[in-house]
Motif scaffolding. Sequence first.
Motif, PDB file in Angstrom:
ATOM      1  N   THR A 161      26.426  53.795  36.371  1.00  0.00           N
ATOM      2  CA  THR A 161      26.895  53.017  35.216  1.00  0.00           C
ATOM      3  C   THR A 161      27.930  53.790  34.401  1.00  0.00           C
ATOM      4  O   THR A 161      28.345  53.324  33.344  1.00  0.00           O
ATOM      5  N   HIS A 162      28.334  54.958  34.873  1.00  0.00           N
ATOM      6  CA  HIS A 162      29.309  55.797  34.174  1.00  0.00           C
ATOM      7  C   HIS A 162      30.678  55.664  34.844  1.00  0.00           C
ATOM      8  O   HIS A 162      30.861  56.120  35.981  1.00  0.00           O
ATOM      9  N   PRO A 163      31.641  55.048  34.166  1.00  0.00           N
ATOM     10  CA  PRO A 163      32.952  54.848  34.791  1.00  0.00           C
ATOM     11  C   PRO A 163      33.631  56.149  35.222  1.00  0.00           C
ATOM     12  O   PRO A 163      34.286  56.183  36.259  1.00  0.00           O
TER      13      PRO A 163
ATOM     14  N   ARG B  27      35.729  59.395  39.585  1.00  0.00           N
ATOM     15  CA  ARG B  27      35.823  60.639  40.350  1.00  0.00           C
ATOM     16  C   ARG B  27      35.478  60.393  41.816  1.00  0.00           C
ATOM     17  O   ARG B  27      36.172  60.875  42.715  1.00  0.00           O
ATOM     18  N   ARG B  28      34.439  59.605  42.072  1.00  0.00           N
ATOM     19  CA  ARG B  28      34.057  59.293  43.454  1.00  0.00           C
ATOM     20  C   ARG B  28      35.144  58.484  44.148  1.00  0.00           C
ATOM     21  O   ARG B  28      35.438  58.693  45.327  1.00  0.00           O
ATOM     22  N   LEU B  29      35.747  57.560  43.408  1.00  0.00           N
ATOM     23  CA  LEU B  29      36.851  56.772  43.946  1.00  0.00           C
ATOM     24  C   LEU B  29      38.029  57.688  44.296  1.00  0.00           C
ATOM     25  O   LEU B  29      38.657  57.537  45.350  1.00  0.00           O
TER      26      LEU B  29
ATOM     27  N   VAL C   1      41.611  41.206  41.387  1.00  0.00           N
ATOM     28  CA  VAL C   1      40.892  41.465  40.132  1.00  0.00           C
ATOM     29  C   VAL C   1      40.692  42.972  39.945  1.00  0.00           C
ATOM     30  O   VAL C   1      40.922  43.511  38.850  1.00  0.00           O
ATOM     31  N   PHE C   2      40.272  43.662  41.000  1.00  0.00           N
ATOM     32  CA  PHE C   2      40.041  45.105  40.942  1.00  0.00           C
ATOM     33  C   PHE C   2      41.308  45.840  40.517  1.00  0.00           C
ATOM     34  O   PHE C   2      41.272  46.692  39.618  1.00  0.00           O
ATOM     35  N   LEU C   3      42.434  45.514  41.150  1.00  0.00           N
ATOM     36  CA  LEU C   3      43.698  46.177  40.810  1.00  0.00           C
ATOM     37  C   LEU C   3      44.118  45.862  39.376  1.00  0.00           C
ATOM     38  O   LEU C   3      44.606  46.738  38.661  1.00  0.00           O
ATOM     39  N   ASP C   4      43.905  44.625  38.950  1.00  0.00           N
ATOM     40  CA  ASP C   4      44.220  44.254  37.574  1.00  0.00           C
ATOM     41  C   ASP C   4      43.371  45.060  36.593  1.00  0.00           C
ATOM     42  O   ASP C   4      43.888  45.591  35.602  1.00  0.00           O
ATOM     43  N   LEU C   5      42.088  45.176  36.865  1.00  0.00           N
ATOM     44  CA  LEU C   5      41.201  45.928  35.975  1.00  0.00           C
ATOM     45  C   LEU C   5      41.568  47.411  35.952  1.00  0.00           C
ATOM     46  O   LEU C   5      41.588  48.032  34.885  1.00  0.00           O
ATOM     47  N   LEU C   6      41.849  47.982  37.116  1.00  0.00           N
ATOM     48  CA  LEU C   6      42.267  49.385  37.161  1.00  0.00           C
ATOM     49  C   LEU C   6      43.540  49.598  36.351  1.00  0.00           C
ATOM     50  O   LEU C   6      43.671  50.589  35.613  1.00  0.00           O
ATOM     51  N   GLN C   7      44.496  48.675  36.490  1.00  0.00           N
ATOM     52  CA  GLN C   7      45.755  48.773  35.752  1.00  0.00           C
ATOM     53  C   GLN C   7      45.496  48.734  34.246  1.00  0.00           C
ATOM     54  O   GLN C   7      46.047  49.535  33.493  1.00  0.00           O
ATOM     55  N   ARG C   8      44.655  47.821  33.804  1.00  0.00           N
ATOM     56  CA  ARG C   8      44.367  47.689  32.370  1.00  0.00           C
ATOM     57  C   ARG C   8      43.681  48.935  31.818  1.00  0.00           C
ATOM     58  O   ARG C   8      44.038  49.423  30.752  1.00  0.00           O
TER      59      ARG C   8
END
Length: 152
Positions: A8-10, A15-17, A128-135
């Motif tokens: 639950t820790h972004p 870091r794992r990503l 959606v994932f790329l949009d969220l990462l960008q934001r």
Amino acid sequence: MAAVDLTTHPGHLARRLQQAHYLLWTTMVSEEITSPQFAVLNALVAEPGLDQRTAGERVGLDRSTTAEVVTRLSRRGLVDKVRDPQDGRRFMLRPTDDGARTHRKLALRAARMNQVFLGPLTPAEQAVFLDLLQRVSEAAESLRNPAEPVAY
């Protein structure tokens, strides 16, 4: 005190990503040219003649990292570094012919790597994932530059 659920820790997940990205990059794209080096080369292919500071800003690197990346690209013969005749403190950067060839080859490999990296997601989820990462990335950038307000 109980252990914390790190899923639950972004920051932990980021870091794992990053670890997964690094592994894929080195196995599918290049062991010699790092992702930040490719990013700078890519910025110079898009806009030849950028100064070093602007090139770093385009790809989200700090000044010292940009200087190191440019030095490495220059040593490899992938980037020409020329003093700005109007401002001797600035360097203007251009990809060499070898740099342009290397960029083309790595861009194809990076595209394949991105397909693998995002493979667990449907096309709609990928968007959606790329949009969220960008934001989140843009909000984090504004934390580094307090002159720009953080917009959530």
